[in-house]
Design an enzyme around this catalytic site. Structure first.
Site, PDB file in Angstrom:
ATOM      1  N   SER A 173       0.844  -1.180   0.000  1.00  0.00           N
ATOM      2  CA  SER A 173       0.000   0.000   0.000  1.00  0.00           C
ATOM      3  C   SER A 173       0.892   1.248   0.000  1.00  0.00           C
ATOM      4  O   SER A 173       1.866   1.274  -0.750  1.00  0.00           O
ATOM      5  CB  SER A 173      -0.930  -0.047   1.205  1.00  0.00           C
ATOM      6  OG  SER A 173      -2.029   0.777   0.986  1.00  0.00           O
ATOM      7  N   ASP A 432      -8.799  -5.578  -5.330  1.00  0.00           N
ATOM      8  CA  ASP A 432      -8.360  -4.490  -4.465  1.00  0.00           C
ATOM      9  C   ASP A 432      -8.685  -3.152  -5.131  1.00  0.00           C
ATOM     10  O   ASP A 432      -8.171  -2.849  -6.198  1.00  0.00           O
ATOM     11  CB  ASP A 432      -6.847  -4.610  -4.256  1.00  0.00           C
ATOM     12  CG  ASP A 432      -6.275  -3.443  -3.462  1.00  0.00           C
ATOM     13  OD1 ASP A 432      -7.068  -2.630  -2.939  1.00  0.00           O
ATOM     14  OD2 ASP A 432      -5.046  -3.357  -3.379  1.00  0.00           O
ATOM     15  N   HIS A 457      -6.385  -6.290  -1.062  1.00  0.00           N
ATOM     16  CA  HIS A 457      -5.239  -5.446  -0.748  1.00  0.00           C
ATOM     17  C   HIS A 457      -4.125  -6.233  -0.041  1.00  0.00           C
ATOM     18  O   HIS A 457      -4.353  -6.821   1.013  1.00  0.00           O
ATOM     19  CB  HIS A 457      -5.765  -4.352   0.173  1.00  0.00           C
ATOM     20  CG  HIS A 457      -5.022  -3.060   0.111  1.00  0.00           C
ATOM     21  ND1 HIS A 457      -4.657  -2.449  -1.071  1.00  0.00           N
ATOM     22  CD2 HIS A 457      -4.583  -2.240   1.094  1.00  0.00           C
ATOM     23  CE1 HIS A 457      -4.041  -1.313  -0.794  1.00  0.00           C
ATOM     24  NE2 HIS A 457      -3.982  -1.157   0.511  1.00  0.00           N
TER      25      HIS A 457
END
Ligand SMILES: *[C@@H]1O[C@H](CO)[C@@H](O)[C@H](O)[C@H]1NC(C)=O
Ligand SMILES: *[C@@H]1O[C@H](CO)[C@@H](O)[C@H](O)[C@H]1NC(C)=O
Ligand SMILES: *[C@@H]1O[C@H](CO)[C@@H](O)[C@H](O)[C@H]1NC(C)=O
Ligand SMILES: *[C@@H]1O[C@H](CO)[C@@H](O)[C@H](O)[C@H]1NC(C)=O
Ligand SMILES: CC(=O)N[C@H]1CO[C@H](CO)[C@@H](O)[C@@H]1O
Length: 489
Positions: A173, A432, A457
């Site tokens: 991320s 995601d 994710h």
């Protein structure tokens, strides 16, 4: 940290699950909760925290102020002469669980690597300033964070006799973007990077996020997002009529009677409820694990399809109550006024100091990423871009023009999708919502993407489980092979 402690916001209450501790933090913020990550690593003996003396401002040689930054070391896999693996901390406390579990440690074992993890400045226990005043937050940026990493590595390498060892950076991320950018901006220090679910392209408006939510719900059941949209539309209509507010207060189990005075109040309320779906989609399936929730897309769509609960609006309310029950939340505080008070508290003990105030500052001054309802191809209504932009002014006195300029400058500085580098791998998951801002096609043979159909994710970072999809195992093996090749170069 990288894909770490989970933040789920339920009706104005954010549950921030830090590894082995479940702290309930009131009134954290959307942007934050929908950026942070599920922790699926299991509990193990804690690796001891250590402290590094860091510079406050890397870009001003005349400023010699210093502070203590937290880091962790795992030497279990290290073989003399081996490489150094670095897990990059992100928009929450550094999670020690990554020092015991996670795919990167399997790679480290193969490579005989020394493993390090550095907490991101302004998060967790790494406090560069006395408080979180807007004036102090100007030392919070991805550029300062990369310079922290560079200074840390240089000094640690000197101290431990590791100069000239190959370094591999890992992150998921936002820290995934940092991993890519660290290789890009400091190629003399970083040999290769694994940039998982990395949104490398900054953008003020990010309506595509909710489009992916639509598609992810539809992949479970084509009717599901349509029912969600019906419910959301009904709620928006009812909000316009104050006579319905008592019923809404009851239906959604609000802590105090619904007060809609401004567009910000309704937007905050609507976004909070949509958040139930956004969070579950972002962390679908990853959502089982140390923190133990079993709410998946299938479960939410099951509730939305259950006509015994009443009309779609009633089912939407049932979803909200199910989420509250699951997380033992007594009532929903969805008031923008409370949120504003919490978000502007500048104390390190404040209600948004777990990361909400800091992360939203970074969105206002670097990245945007606002998950607005500005696209017609998504289920929700009522939290348009202006609502998100207004928060930058309300919390930090950052104007819409300043925000737009800052985001453009971020892409100018790092290159956005057009990143030019080598030996960076970009794993991405098809469901995601963040993949829309990531690298999803190989840029060059040396900048490959790894596509993982059906995962959410950061899935490839978590410890492997027997029930993982075969393509997730393949992705982990693929990254492993790339690293083996790259470490020979
Ligand atoms: C509130 O809910 C009750 C029971 O469901 C319903 O009879 C009533 O009409 C509702 N009130 C308004 C103003 O919608
Ligand atoms: C989730 O797990 C809890 C406890 O194990 C159980 O009571 C509940 O029914 C489950 N919920 C769903 C939707 O499967
Ligand atoms: C900020 O939060 C702390 C801790 O909750 C609280 O003691 C303090 O009064 C708050 N400050 C303001 C200005 O609200
Ligand atoms: C907000 O920013 C503007 C311009 O950037 C400045 O003139 C003004 O004084 C600031 N307001 C506060 C309360 O800091
Ligand atoms: C969802 C998504 O965009 N996935 C992409 C990930 O990367 C591969 C390339 O390796 C693409 O084919 C996928 O479309």
């Amino acid at each position: 940290m990288a894909c770490e402690g989970r933040v789920l916001l339920l009706s104005g209450v954010t549950l921030f699950f830090v590894f082995s501790v479940c702290a309930v933090v009131q009134g954290q913020v959307k942007g934050f909760r929908r950026f942070s990550h599920v922790q699926r690593a299991q509990q193990g003996a804690a690796s001891e925290e250590q402290w590094f003396t860091q510079k406050l401002d890397h870009f001003n040689g005349a400023d010699s102020r210093e502070w203590k930054q937290r880091y962790f070391v795992n030497e279990n896999f290290y073989k003399p002469g081996g490489p150094v693996f670095l897990m990059i901390g992100g928009e929450g406390p550094a999670n020690q669980a990554w020092m015991q579990r996670g795919t990167w440690l399997t790679y480290a074992e193969k490579a005989g690597a020394l493993c390090l993890m550095l907490e991101h400045r302004f998060y967790g226990k790494s406090h560069p300033t006395v408080d979180l005043s807007t004036d102090n937050l100007r030392f919070l940026s991805s550029r300062q964070a990369l310079a922290d990493l560079a200074h840390f590595l240089t000094k640690i390498a000197e101290a431990r006799g590791l100069t000239n060892r190959k370094l591999v950076a890992f992150g998921g991320s936002y820290p995934g973007s940092l991993a890519a950018w660290f290789r890009l901006k400091y190629p003399h220090l970083v040999h290769a990077s694994v940039a998982t679910s990395a949104p490398v392209h900054a953008t003020v408006n990010f309506p595509e996020y909710l489009e992916v939510v639509w598609r992810s719900l539809a992949s479970e059941n084509t009717e599901c997002p349509i029912l969600v949209k019906k419910a959301s539309d009904t709620l928006v209509e009812r909000l316009k009529d104050p006579k319905t507010h008592d019923n809404i207060t009851k239906d959604f189990n609000l802590c105090s009677s619904l007060q809609i005075q401004t567009e910000m109040d309704s937007a905050y309320f609507l976004e909070t409820l949509a958040g139930n779906f956004m969070d579950v989609v972002q962390y679908n399936e990853d959502n089982r694990g140390a923190t133990g929730t079993n709410i998946t897309i299938k479960v939410l769509c099951g509730v939305m399809a259950d006509s015994s609960l009443g009309d779609p609006y009633a089912r939407y309310a049932a979803v909200a109550r199910l989420m509250m029950d699951t997380f033992s939340i007594k009532c929903l505080d969805a008031s923008y006024t409370t949120n504003l008070r919490d978000m502007t508290n500048t104390s390190w003990e404040g209600p948004a100091a777990g990361g909400g105030r800091q992360w939203v500052y970074q969105t206002c001054t670097e990245f945007g990423f606002y998950q607005s309802t500005d696209s017609p191809n998504q289920p929700f209504t009522g939290f348009p871009l202006e609502y998100h932009v207004k928060q930058c002014a309300d919390y930090y006195n950052v104007s819409a023009e300043q925000l737009a300029e800052a985001v453009a400058q971020t892409n100018e500085y790092y290159g956005g999708y057009d990143i030019r580098s080598s030996r960076i791998v970009f794993p991405n998951g098809s469901i995601d919502p963040w993949h829309a801002l990531g690298i999803t096609k190989d840029i060059t043979a040396n900048l490959p993407a790894v596509f993982i159909k059906g995962t959410a994710h950061c899935a490839n970072m978590y410890p492997a489980r027997s029930e993982d999809l075969p393509q997730l195992d393949l992705a982990r093996d693929h990254v492993s092979l790339l690293l083996q090749q790259w470490l020979k170069q």
